[in-house]
Design an enzyme around this catalytic site. Structure first.
Site, mmCIF file in Angstrom:
data_model
loop_
_atom_site.group_PDB
_atom_site.id
_atom_site.type_symbol
_atom_site.label_atom_id
_atom_site.label_comp_id
_atom_site.label_asym_id
_atom_site.label_seq_id
_atom_site.Cartn_x
_atom_site.Cartn_y
_atom_site.Cartn_z
ATOM 1 N N ASP A 12 -34.963 69.871 -18.953
ATOM 2 C CA ASP A 12 -35.990 69.071 -18.123
ATOM 3 C C ASP A 12 -37.358 69.529 -18.656
ATOM 4 O OD1 ASP A 12 -36.765 67.274 -16.291
ATOM 5 O OD2 ASP A 12 -36.530 68.330 -14.636
ATOM 6 N N HIS A 29 -39.450 64.324 -25.907
ATOM 7 C CA HIS A 29 -38.075 63.950 -26.218
ATOM 8 C C HIS A 29 -37.822 64.362 -27.672
ATOM 9 C CE1 HIS A 29 -37.833 62.402 -22.238
ATOM 10 N NE2 HIS A 29 -38.204 61.348 -22.508
ATOM 11 N N LEU A 123 -17.089 75.572 -31.467
ATOM 12 C CA LEU A 123 -17.611 75.072 -30.166
ATOM 13 C C LEU A 123 -17.528 73.796 -29.782
ATOM 14 C CD1 LEU A 123 -20.166 76.005 -28.018
ATOM 15 C CD2 LEU A 123 -21.392 74.662 -29.569
HETATM 16 C C1 FPP Z 1 -35.865 65.391 -19.039
HETATM 17 O O1 FPP Z 1 -37.290 65.392 -19.353
HETATM 18 C C2 FPP Z 1 -35.289 65.092 -20.574
HETATM 19 C C3 FPP Z 1 -34.712 63.985 -21.041
HETATM 20 C C4 FPP Z 1 -34.395 62.781 -19.719
HETATM 21 C C5 FPP Z 1 -34.018 63.536 -22.237
HETATM 22 C C6 FPP Z 1 -33.513 64.670 -22.824
HETATM 23 C C7 FPP Z 1 -33.367 64.464 -24.289
HETATM 24 C C8 FPP Z 1 -33.534 65.369 -25.244
HETATM 25 C C9 FPP Z 1 -33.711 66.728 -25.125
HETATM 26 C C10 FPP Z 1 -33.376 64.935 -26.697
HETATM 27 C C11 FPP Z 1 -32.366 64.940 -27.704
HETATM 28 C C12 FPP Z 1 -31.103 65.166 -27.216
HETATM 29 C C13 FPP Z 1 -30.092 64.867 -27.868
HETATM 30 C C14 FPP Z 1 -28.533 65.541 -27.265
HETATM 31 C C15 FPP Z 1 -29.956 64.607 -29.200
HETATM 32 P P1 FPP Z 1 -38.163 64.686 -18.426
HETATM 33 O O2 FPP Z 1 -38.699 63.412 -19.321
HETATM 34 O O3 FPP Z 1 -37.621 64.263 -17.126
HETATM 35 O O4 FPP Z 1 -39.299 65.553 -18.311
HETATM 36 P P2 FPP Z 1 -40.542 65.722 -17.186
HETATM 37 O O5 FPP Z 1 -39.818 66.303 -15.819
HETATM 38 O O6 FPP Z 1 -41.660 66.650 -17.548
HETATM 39 O O7 FPP Z 1 -41.064 64.490 -16.670
#
Ligand code: FPP
Length: 230
Positions: A12, A29, A123
């Site tokens: 997050d 992201h 893994l």
């Molecule tokens: C949450 O941060 C994150 C996500 C919804 C997306 C997670 C995706 C990745 C880390 C990219 C790639 C992953 C793979 C496995 C290819 P948020 O958007 O909720 O952030 P915020 O809480 O600051 O709004």
């Protein structure tokens, strides 16, 4: 140092990381891919059995269409670019979640990546996409109900062990360490059943800033816990 067998991570804080730099959320992201590579590398090097990453929740479908589209193309590109290296490092990749909601092209790519890496002995990496813990439990219950209705199973034979086998992570050991970055102290519908006895580790670090030293802190914290199951 006592290491966990199975780590779950809620990644997050990407949006806030980008916002702090005056960039669009999607830049966060993209930046979040580097720590994904890092944790896979570290877990493989430490010979941790399994790692489950929460990449996209059932609830994330409600985000703006453009952000969802960016995340989906990020998953597609990541599969295209990273699978060969995962395979070379003997990682076994599985995607968990409601994949019927994903574009057919992505479903195909996922199936290919899973087939390619299925026989690997390194893994075990699970990436949760379109996943929700409650969805997982409900789907398991539906399968058991259908088996009971058809006579293939007696309702009296359903116990916790039999139930767990129907879940997305069926054959894997339960998580013993649950990490969440980004400052919130919530489980957010991730892996409800499997984290029943997990040690919880929360950090304010935003996901794109999560590095090997931060992972080490989580592992040291885990090693210092007295694990109790009742
Ligand atoms: C949450 O941060 C994150 C996500 C919804 C997306 C997670 C995706 C990745 C880390 C990219 C790639 C992953 C793979 C496995 C290819 P948020 O958007 O909720 O952030 P915020 O809480 O600051 O709004």
């Amino acid at each position: 140092m006592a290491l966990p067998h199975h780590i779950a991570i809620v990644m997050d804080g990407n949006g806030r990381w980008a916002g702090a730099r005056g960039e669009p959320r999607t830049a966060g992201h993209r930046a979040g891919l580097e720590p994904v590579r890092m944790v896979i590398r570290e877990c493989a090097a430490l010979r941790i059995d399994a790692l489950t990453l929460f990449a996209f929740s059932s609830e994330n479908w409600r985000r703006p269409e453009a952000e969802v589209a960016t995340l989906m193309s990020l998953f597609m590109d990541a599969l295209d670019r990273e699978v060969a290296e995962l395979h070379a490092n003997r990682v076994r990749l599985r995607i968990i979640g409601n994949r019927q909601r994903l574009a057919v092209r992505l479903q195909t790519r996922i199936a290919e990546a899973e087939a390619l890496t299925a026989a690997n002995d390194g893994l075990r990496l699970q990436v949760a996409v379109s996943y929700g813990g409650r969805w997982d439990v409900v789907e398991a219950a539906k399968r058991l109900a259908a088996a009971a209705a058809s006579g293939a199973l007696r309702a009296g034979d359903i116990d916790e062990e039999r139930f767990a086998r129907e879940l997305q992570l069926h054959a894997l050991p339960d998580h013993d360490l649950f990490i969440r970055t980004g400052g919130d102290h919530r489980v957010s519908n991730f892996l409800l059943w499997n984290i029943a006895y997990a040690e919880l580790f929360f950090t304010d670090v935003l996901w794109p800033d999560f590095n090997a030293a931060e992972l080490q802190l989580a592992l040291e914290d885990f090693a210092g816990r007295e694990r109790r199951f009742g």
